[in-house]
Enzyme design. Structure first.
Site, PDB file in Angstrom:
ATOM      1  CE  LYS A  64      -7.203   0.819   4.142  1.00  0.00           C
ATOM      2  NZ  LYS A  64      -5.999   1.360   4.831  1.00  0.00           N
ATOM      3  CD  GLU A  84      -2.512   0.913   2.884  1.00  0.00           C
ATOM      4  OE1 GLU A  84      -3.593   1.483   3.025  1.00  0.00           O
ATOM      5  OE2 GLU A  84      -1.994   0.225   3.784  1.00  0.00           O
ATOM      6  CB  CYS A 134      -4.043  -1.992   4.766  1.00  0.00           C
ATOM      7  SG  CYS A 134      -3.077  -1.749   6.292  1.00  0.00           S
TER       8      CYS A 134
END
Length: 259
Positions: free
Chosen positions: A107, A34, A145
């Site tokens: 995300k 990321e 994540c």
């Protein structure tokens, strides 16, 4: 696994070196963390200044690298959002071995936890994203994540056909955080009977421990704290073998509904 910094060109140089090493060792799909394009330990307004468009210089450089090495590359991009003056998107880009952008993912679950407030600087992705693409007999899904703390994210990818999930991350260090990382990555593989390839930042900010886990929860390769490459060999047949033993997906009684 590496620790991206605030110089995009330096990040790309490191990525080119690591991707070349991986390709020389036989890798055909390389996953970077990321925020590979730009990162500072604390999110500040300068992130907006260093954000790039989806098809900007960072993505184009990765496309050239992927084409040159004949591999697929997935990495995190700090993406410019035209209508936003103070926030950016936390985006993953997936480049094919021909240098084409095959899919992207923004995300959805922002890291407003453990004393952090990612939402102050990041725009959450839309809930209707379907970031999957075919690759050498697999269907590959993308998540980022903090998403791994929400089992339904991975399950939705699996419902869309994913049997290999890529998880770029910047898993911030802290009490028990490494244990959480290892447990959650392994759990997502076991409960969905899939492969999970998780790429974290190297310390000191990230916990490292990038890994590839198989459908039975076996760590095929793990990179500890160093900037380094881990290469694992994966097989669709292994997924079929495990699912004959553990048909959990067939036996499930509940679906995933948007909240």
């Amino acid at each position: 696994q590496f620790a991206p910094g605030d110089d995009t060109d330096v990040n790309l140089e490191t990525m080119a070196r690591l991707a070349g090493d991986a390709a020389n060792r036989g890798a055909l799909l390389v996953v970077f963390p990321e925020y590979s394009s730009y990162f500072t330990p604390q999110m500040e307004p300068d992130w907006v200044e260093h954000a790039q468009g989806l098809h900007g210089p960072f993505t184009r450089a990765l496309a050239e690298l992927a084409s040159e090495l004949g591999i697929h590359i997935v990495a995190g991009l700090v993406e410019k959002v035209p209508e936003e003056e103070q926030r950016v998107a936390n985006t993953l880009v997936a480049l094919s071995d021909d240098g084409d952008l095959v899919t992207c993912y923004r995300k959805m679950h922002l890291y407003d936890a453990f004393g952090q407030r990612e939402s102050e600087f990041i725009v959450p992705g839309e809930l209707d994203q379907n970031p999957v693409f075919p690759w050498r007999g697999f269907t590959v899904g993308l998540q980022t994540c903090y998403d791994v703390r929400f089992p339904e994210v991975t399950r939705r990818l699996v419902d869309a056909g994913a049997d290999l999930v890529l998880l770029p991350a910047e898993w911030v260090r802290g009490p028990l955080k490494e244990a959480h990382w290892r447990t959650l990555v392994t759990a997502r593989a076991i409960e969905n009977t899939i492969y999970v390839a998780a790429a974290d930042h190297a310390p000191p900010v990230g916990v490292g421990n990038s890994m590839v886990v198989d459908p039975m929860g076996v760590e095929l390769v793990t990179v500890g704290e160093a900037t380094d490459v881990g290469v694992a060999w994966i097989r669709p047949a292994r997924i079929a073998e495990v699912r004959r033993i553990n048909p959990a997906l067939e036996l499930r009684r509940f679906g995933v509904a948007e909240r």
